[in-house]
Design a protein around this motif. Structure first.
Motif, short mmCIF file in Angstrom:
data_model
loop_
_atom_site.label_atom_id
_atom_site.label_comp_id
_atom_site.label_asym_id
_atom_site.label_seq_id
_atom_site.Cartn_x
_atom_site.Cartn_y
_atom_site.Cartn_z
N ASP A 203 8.30 8.87 7.44
CA ASP A 203 8.49 9.16 5.84
C ASP A 203 8.89 8.15 4.93
O ASP A 203 9.30 8.36 3.93
CB ASP A 203 9.80 10.10 5.73
N ARG A 204 8.35 7.08 5.28
CA ARG A 204 8.73 5.73 4.53
C ARG A 204 7.12 5.68 3.13
O ARG A 204 6.19 6.41 3.53
CB ARG A 204 8.71 4.43 5.29
N PHE A 205 7.46 5.14 2.50
CA PHE A 205 6.76 5.04 1.05
C PHE A 205 5.65 3.67 0.94
O PHE A 205 4.43 4.22 0.60
CB PHE A 205 7.54 5.25 -0.17
N ILE A 206 5.89 2.75 1.53
CA ILE A 206 5.09 1.55 1.19
C ILE A 206 4.90 0.94 2.55
O ILE A 206 5.86 0.62 3.21
CB ILE A 206 5.65 0.60 0.16
N ILE B 187 0.92 -1.25 0.07
CA ILE B 187 0.06 0.10 -0.07
C ILE B 187 0.95 1.31 0.00
O ILE B 187 1.71 1.45 0.74
CB ILE B 187 -0.94 0.09 1.25
N PHE B 188 0.59 2.15 -0.82
CA PHE B 188 1.41 3.26 -1.00
C PHE B 188 0.76 4.53 0.08
O PHE B 188 -0.05 4.80 -0.14
CB PHE B 188 1.42 4.11 -2.42
N VAL B 189 1.78 4.67 1.04
CA VAL B 189 1.34 5.30 2.10
C VAL B 189 1.91 6.86 2.03
O VAL B 189 1.33 7.75 2.67
CB VAL B 189 2.00 4.84 3.56
N ASN B 190 2.87 6.90 1.25
CA ASN B 190 3.34 8.34 0.93
C ASN B 190 3.82 8.44 -0.61
O ASN B 190 4.16 7.18 -1.29
CB ASN B 190 4.56 8.69 1.91
N PRO B 191 3.63 9.64 -1.34
CA PRO B 191 3.99 9.74 -2.69
C PRO B 191 5.33 9.29 -2.64
O PRO B 191 6.32 9.94 -2.26
CB PRO B 191 4.01 11.36 -2.99
N LEU B 192 5.69 8.45 -3.96
CA LEU B 192 7.05 7.71 -4.02
C LEU B 192 7.77 8.36 -5.01
O LEU B 192 7.20 8.40 -6.32
CB LEU B 192 6.59 6.21 -4.26
N PRO B 193 9.03 8.93 -4.83
CA PRO B 193 9.72 9.42 -5.86
C PRO B 193 10.79 8.30 -6.44
O PRO B 193 10.57 7.04 -6.25
CB PRO B 193 10.65 10.39 -5.26
N ASN B 194 11.17 8.75 -7.34
CA ASN B 194 12.38 7.74 -8.07
C ASN B 194 13.50 7.61 -7.13
O ASN B 194 14.54 8.46 -7.23
CB ASN B 194 12.54 8.04 -9.69
N LEU B 195 13.80 6.28 -6.41
CA LEU B 195 14.89 6.33 -5.58
C LEU B 195 15.99 5.73 -6.31
O LEU B 195 16.99 5.79 -5.73
CB LEU B 195 14.38 5.60 -4.55
N ALA B 196 15.87 5.54 -7.57
CA ALA B 196 16.98 4.82 -8.26
C ALA B 196 17.77 6.18 -9.14
O ALA B 196 17.23 7.01 -9.23
CB ALA B 196 16.63 3.73 -9.55
N TYR B 197 18.83 5.72 -9.42
CA TYR B 197 19.85 6.56 -10.18
C TYR B 197 20.64 5.96 -11.36
O TYR B 197 21.56 4.98 -10.99
CB TYR B 197 20.62 7.42 -9.41
N GLU B 198 20.26 5.97 -12.57
CA GLU B 198 20.95 5.30 -13.66
C GLU B 198 21.18 4.01 -13.55
O GLU B 198 20.24 3.36 -13.10
CB GLU B 198 22.37 6.21 -13.96
N SER B 199 22.44 3.41 -13.39
CA SER B 199 22.51 1.96 -13.52
C SER B 199 22.53 1.45 -11.85
O SER B 199 23.02 0.26 -11.59
CB SER B 199 23.97 1.53 -13.93
#
Length: 353
Positions: free
Chosen positions: A277-280, A155-167
């Motif tokens: 501040d966690r996301f899921i 369940i998405f509890v907070n808006p989720l940004p892209n936590l990845a970066y390139e490779s």
């Protein structure tokens, strides 16, 4: 005369001080400008390197009622947070690996793929997950540059940004995935010439945000490692229900991929007490409490919420809230389930096995 000399010296000192202050201020201003330019250049470079930072949310599932009601709740909350500030969520796909359409096709964006051939999963249905991703990546039109691999009980509890970066993908570290403690078994699939076992991250495949092109490389290896692990009795016995998680971790390491480990990616009630501040929220564990709000894990509580109580059909609307003293994470979970079930049309008249 003495006064005049003192005044003259004071004026000279004041003039010198003003020159020094002006020089210092000018230096700071130049430094700030240069730093701002550097930050702007770095930001510009990041934008060039990541022209599309949105990620596609992908969840694998079967057509069983147990999976269906979880997917409906997950999709409800995806729609709620998708366009909130801070979110970089793109489109959503339920990858249905039952090989046929079900009654949720019009409600949830779905891509149907084939299950593994009969008997190949040896009763371990999760082995269909990597095979489902291989088919989806090959056949689907995925617009986003990144993919979030998720599960129905997220369940998405907070808006989720892209936590990845390139490779470098982003992943949640699981305390029970311990490659170093299982080195003897791991070496069957990750030979010494590949490097130390510490190259293998303590993760599963979900939640993971990963570049699509990188996932296309890893996914076939993930399938093969999963099947070989399942076919090895010692590995199957040692890893049990988390075998497919180990398989993804090993497959990633075989491709030289290290993940950015993010503990804030997810929380797991009842062990994680606060959302913060966690996301899921991952509700894989049963939550059992007595009426005083004391956890009775391993023993059915006077109050409980456990997804496994609803294997044959969805939970009823308006579940009772936990008693006082129960952690905020559990209270939040039940409130979010209740909100979803109150607003999803035909909640109790659909998806019963």
């Amino acid at each position: 005369m003495i006064v005049r000399k003192g005044m003259g010296r004071a004026k000279s000192l004041l003039a010198l001080l003003m020159v020094l202050l002006f020089s210092f201020a000018t230096y700071n201003l130049i430094a700030m400008i240069m730093e701002h330019k550097a930050d702007g250049l770095e930001l510009s470079n990041r934008k060039l390197m990541r022209s599309n930072s949105k990620f596609h949310v992908a969840v694998t599932a079967t057509d069983a009622a147990y999976n269906q009601w979880q997917c409906r709740i997950m999709y409800y909350w995806y729609k709620k947070v998708k366009d909130m500030p801070g979110s970089e969520m793109g489109k959503f796909t339920r990858i249905l690996h039952s090989g046929r359409a079900d009654q949720l096709m019009d409600e949830i964006p779905t891509f149907v793929v084939d299950p593994l051939p009969d008997g190949l999963d040896k009763g371990y249905i999760v082995l269909n997950r990597p095979w489902a991703f291989v088919q989806w990546l090959e056949k689907a039109d995925i617009q986003e540059e990144y993919i979030l691999m998720a599960e129905p009980d997220h369940i998405f509890v907070n808006p989720l940004p892209n936590l990845a970066y390139e490779s470098q993908p982003a992943a949640y570290p699981f305390f029970y995935i311990k490659p170093a403690q299982n080195e003897k078994i791991i070496r069957k699939f990750y030979p010494e010439e590949k490097g130390p076992v510490t190259n293998i991250d303590p993760i599963g495949n979900s939640p993971v945000i990963i570049k699509k092109s990188l996932m296309e490389e890893i996914a076939p290896t993930w399938v093969n490692v999963s099947l070989i692990m399942k076919d090895d009795p010692d590995t199957d016995k040692a890893f049990g229900w988390v075998l497919e998680m180990y398989a993804y971790a090993v497959a990633s390491a075989l491709h030289g991929v290290k993940h950015n480990l993010r503990k804030d990616f997810m929380l797991q009630p009842p062990w994680d007490l606060n959302v913060e501040d966690r996301f899921i929220i991952h509700y894989t564990y049963g939550c059992d409490y007595n009426l005083k709000g004391v956890l009775t894990y391993g023993k059915i509580g006077e109050w409980r919420f456990d997804k496994r109580s609803y294997l044959m059909g969805p939970p009823p609307k308006n579940l009772p809230l936990p008693p006082p003293g129960v952690p905020e994470s559990v209270v939040r979970l039940v409130k979010m389930v209740n909100e979803a079930t109150a607003n999803i049309p035909e909640w109790e008249s659909i998806n019963r096995s």
